[in-house]
Design an enzyme around this catalytic site. Sequence first.
Site, PDB file in Angstrom:
ATOM      1  N   ARG A  70      42.559  47.597  26.019  1.00  0.00           N
ATOM      2  CA  ARG A  70      42.607  46.404  25.850  1.00  0.00           C
ATOM      3  C   ARG A  70      43.174  45.912  24.580  1.00  0.00           C
ATOM      4  O   ARG A  70      43.896  44.812  24.643  1.00  0.00           O
ATOM      5  CB  ARG A  70      41.244  45.769  26.227  1.00  0.00           C
ATOM      6  CG  ARG A  70      40.876  46.237  27.719  1.00  0.00           C
ATOM      7  CD  ARG A  70      39.421  45.431  27.721  1.00  0.00           C
ATOM      8  NE  ARG A  70      39.445  43.958  28.191  1.00  0.00           N
ATOM      9  CZ  ARG A  70      39.859  43.520  29.327  1.00  0.00           C
ATOM     10  NH1 ARG A  70      40.370  43.987  30.154  1.00  0.00           N
ATOM     11  NH2 ARG A  70      39.971  42.132  29.310  1.00  0.00           N
ATOM     12  N   GLN A  97      34.639  31.905  25.853  1.00  0.00           N
ATOM     13  CA  GLN A  97      34.111  33.479  26.165  1.00  0.00           C
ATOM     14  C   GLN A  97      34.787  34.708  25.632  1.00  0.00           C
ATOM     15  O   GLN A  97      34.558  35.544  25.729  1.00  0.00           O
ATOM     16  CB  GLN A  97      33.382  33.398  27.689  1.00  0.00           C
ATOM     17  CG  GLN A  97      32.483  32.498  27.751  1.00  0.00           C
ATOM     18  CD  GLN A  97      32.277  32.254  29.563  1.00  0.00           C
ATOM     19  OE1 GLN A  97      31.514  32.703  30.031  1.00  0.00           O
ATOM     20  NE2 GLN A  97      33.389  31.265  29.920  1.00  0.00           N
ATOM     21  N   VAL A  99      37.209  36.931  23.858  1.00  0.00           N
ATOM     22  CA  VAL A  99      37.046  38.011  22.972  1.00  0.00           C
ATOM     23  C   VAL A  99      38.380  38.185  22.286  1.00  0.00           C
ATOM     24  O   VAL A  99      38.575  38.920  21.006  1.00  0.00           O
ATOM     25  CB  VAL A  99      36.384  39.444  23.020  1.00  0.00           C
ATOM     26  CG1 VAL A  99      34.944  39.182  23.604  1.00  0.00           C
ATOM     27  CG2 VAL A  99      37.140  40.090  24.076  1.00  0.00           C
ATOM     28  N   HIS A 115      31.240  35.222  22.885  1.00  0.00           N
ATOM     29  CA  HIS A 115      31.108  36.502  23.248  1.00  0.00           C
ATOM     30  C   HIS A 115      31.825  37.645  22.169  1.00  0.00           C
ATOM     31  O   HIS A 115      32.115  38.617  22.256  1.00  0.00           O
ATOM     32  CB  HIS A 115      31.632  36.956  24.489  1.00  0.00           C
ATOM     33  CG  HIS A 115      30.817  36.319  25.725  1.00  0.00           C
ATOM     34  ND1 HIS A 115      31.491  36.162  26.803  1.00  0.00           N
ATOM     35  CD2 HIS A 115      29.824  35.636  25.633  1.00  0.00           C
ATOM     36  CE1 HIS A 115      30.672  35.428  27.556  1.00  0.00           C
ATOM     37  NE2 HIS A 115      29.456  35.401  26.806  1.00  0.00           N
ATOM     38  N   ASN A 210      40.702  25.959  37.133  1.00  0.00           N
ATOM     39  CA  ASN A 210      40.458  27.340  37.664  1.00  0.00           C
ATOM     40  C   ASN A 210      41.404  27.685  38.908  1.00  0.00           C
ATOM     41  O   ASN A 210      41.815  26.791  39.618  1.00  0.00           O
ATOM     42  CB  ASN A 210      38.936  27.481  37.891  1.00  0.00           C
ATOM     43  CG  ASN A 210      38.464  29.072  37.636  1.00  0.00           C
ATOM     44  OD1 ASN A 210      38.619  29.475  36.549  1.00  0.00           O
ATOM     45  ND2 ASN A 210      38.239  29.724  38.594  1.00  0.00           N
TER      46      ASN A 210
HETATM   47  P1  NAD Z   1      35.245  34.770  33.794  1.00  0.00           P
HETATM   48  O1  NAD Z   1      33.734  34.975  34.508  1.00  0.00           O
HETATM   49  O2  NAD Z   1      35.168  33.733  32.757  1.00  0.00           O
HETATM   50  O3  NAD Z   1      36.122  34.601  35.280  1.00  0.00           O
HETATM   51  C1  NAD Z   1      37.498  34.426  35.109  1.00  0.00           C
HETATM   52  C2  NAD Z   1      37.957  33.217  35.882  1.00  0.00           C
HETATM   53  O4  NAD Z   1      39.282  32.915  35.868  1.00  0.00           O
HETATM   54  C3  NAD Z   1      37.729  33.537  37.479  1.00  0.00           C
HETATM   55  O5  NAD Z   1      37.189  32.557  38.194  1.00  0.00           O
HETATM   56  C4  NAD Z   1      39.401  33.471  37.795  1.00  0.00           C
HETATM   57  O6  NAD Z   1      39.653  32.917  39.034  1.00  0.00           O
HETATM   58  C5  NAD Z   1      39.982  32.607  36.950  1.00  0.00           C
HETATM   59  N1  NAD Z   1      41.528  32.738  36.776  1.00  0.00           N
HETATM   60  C6  NAD Z   1      42.102  33.894  36.650  1.00  0.00           C
HETATM   61  N2  NAD Z   1      43.551  33.604  36.483  1.00  0.00           N
HETATM   62  C7  NAD Z   1      43.606  32.251  36.081  1.00  0.00           C
HETATM   63  C8  NAD Z   1      44.655  31.574  35.850  1.00  0.00           C
HETATM   64  N3  NAD Z   1      45.993  32.067  35.498  1.00  0.00           N
HETATM   65  N4  NAD Z   1      44.583  30.398  35.521  1.00  0.00           N
HETATM   66  C9  NAD Z   1      43.282  29.824  35.672  1.00  0.00           C
HETATM   67  N5  NAD Z   1      42.075  30.619  36.029  1.00  0.00           N
HETATM   68  C10 NAD Z   1      42.395  31.723  36.157  1.00  0.00           C
HETATM   69  O7  NAD Z   1      35.587  35.901  33.354  1.00  0.00           O
HETATM   70  P2  NAD Z   1      35.611  37.440  33.566  1.00  0.00           P
HETATM   71  O8  NAD Z   1      36.522  37.890  33.723  1.00  0.00           O
HETATM   72  O9  NAD Z   1      34.449  37.703  34.501  1.00  0.00           O
HETATM   73  O10 NAD Z   1      34.852  38.131  31.998  1.00  0.00           O
HETATM   74  C11 NAD Z   1      33.573  38.109  31.880  1.00  0.00           C
HETATM   75  C12 NAD Z   1      33.581  38.122  30.118  1.00  0.00           C
HETATM   76  O11 NAD Z   1      34.229  39.281  29.700  1.00  0.00           O
HETATM   77  C13 NAD Z   1      34.049  37.105  29.495  1.00  0.00           C
HETATM   78  O12 NAD Z   1      33.190  36.212  29.503  1.00  0.00           O
HETATM   79  C14 NAD Z   1      34.483  37.626  28.149  1.00  0.00           C
HETATM   80  O13 NAD Z   1      33.263  37.917  27.410  1.00  0.00           O
HETATM   81  C15 NAD Z   1      34.962  39.156  28.647  1.00  0.00           C
HETATM   82  N6  NAD Z   1      36.396  39.081  28.849  1.00  0.00           N
HETATM   83  C16 NAD Z   1      37.449  38.383  27.846  1.00  0.00           C
HETATM   84  C17 NAD Z   1      38.541  38.384  28.419  1.00  0.00           C
HETATM   85  C18 NAD Z   1      39.642  37.947  27.081  1.00  0.00           C
HETATM   86  O14 NAD Z   1      39.165  37.916  26.248  1.00  0.00           O
HETATM   87  N7  NAD Z   1      40.791  37.465  27.450  1.00  0.00           N
HETATM   88  C19 NAD Z   1      39.101  39.069  29.394  1.00  0.00           C
HETATM   89  C20 NAD Z   1      38.280  39.553  30.274  1.00  0.00           C
HETATM   90  C21 NAD Z   1      36.986  39.530  30.273  1.00  0.00           C
END
Ligand code: NAD
Length: 251
Positions: A70, A97, A99, A115, A210
């Site tokens: 990642r 949230q 990272v 996070h 979203n």
């Molecule tokens: P989350 O619970 O915040 O869910 C992600 C949401 O984004 C989903 O509801 C999805 O439908 C929506 N989504 C996807 N693509 C989208 C787009 N292009 N535009 C708008 N909305 C969109 O996140 P998670 O994946 O369950 O992650 C849980 C935890 O894991 C996070 O809170 C974080 O701590 C970590 N995480 C961080 C990253 C990062 O830093 N980029 C990525 C993945 C997970």
Amino acid sequence: MSSIEHAHALVAEAGRVATFTGAGLSAESGIDTFRDPATGYWARYDPAELASPAGFAADPGLVIDWYNHRRRTLAAAEPNAAHRALAEQADLTHVTQNVDHLLERAGAQRVLHLHGSIGLDRCHRACGYEERIDISAPPGLRPCPSCGAPLRPAVVWFGETLPEATWIASVEAISAADLLLVIGTSGVVYPAAGLIDHARSTGAAVVVVNAEPIRAPADVAVIGSAADLVPMILAGRRVGQADAGPGSDVW
Ligand code: NAD
């Protein structure tokens, strides 16, 4: 009035705006969310298990390899149009949230990482040792130079406690906001998601952007891509004076 027009009007008339963002904000930069289906080698593993103390105890090398994958993906990624549109609004406080540090890379000044950060390692035993790492060439599993326990990413895993100072700063920022812009989060990871309810309880308007509907007390929910919608919703907003709010916490 369409949902985009409604969201645009609410944002335009709000004084103080805070954001609450999740993995969906960075999805269009090529960073997988945990919830949307993954592809490739790592698709066979469940992120919720890897990103947990139990997953690390079961196979620390696997968890570090997954985070390093990642990290390398993130090192090659660029902020997308949503990050850039948010960063242009200098008066906004961003409670994220995520990272990753794509908001900061886009130029955002006030980012609170609930996070933690994937760009830091820390001692798993929490002896206090912390180290910034090169995410384009991250080191493998290794012991803490201070106490010998394994080092791990300085992120909050499922089941772990949020960093207290960041949590307090986030609650303060959201308490002071007239509007909370919620972007790219499922709203199911607690206690972070409780900030949406908190905004509502303090009388702030709540606008959700979203890819799919979420259960949140929103005045308006705009469904679609963050990179498409966020620039439209913020277009023409008069940027307020940046006061002496919190600076970014980890970057
Ligand atoms: P989350 O619970 O915040 O869910 C992600 C949401 O984004 C989903 O509801 C999805 O439908 C929506 N989504 C996807 N693509 C989208 C787009 N292009 N535009 C708008 N909305 C969109 O996140 P998670 O994946 O369950 O992650 C849980 C935890 O894991 C996070 O809170 C974080 O701590 C970590 N995480 C961080 C990253 C990062 O830093 N980029 C990525 C993945 C997970």
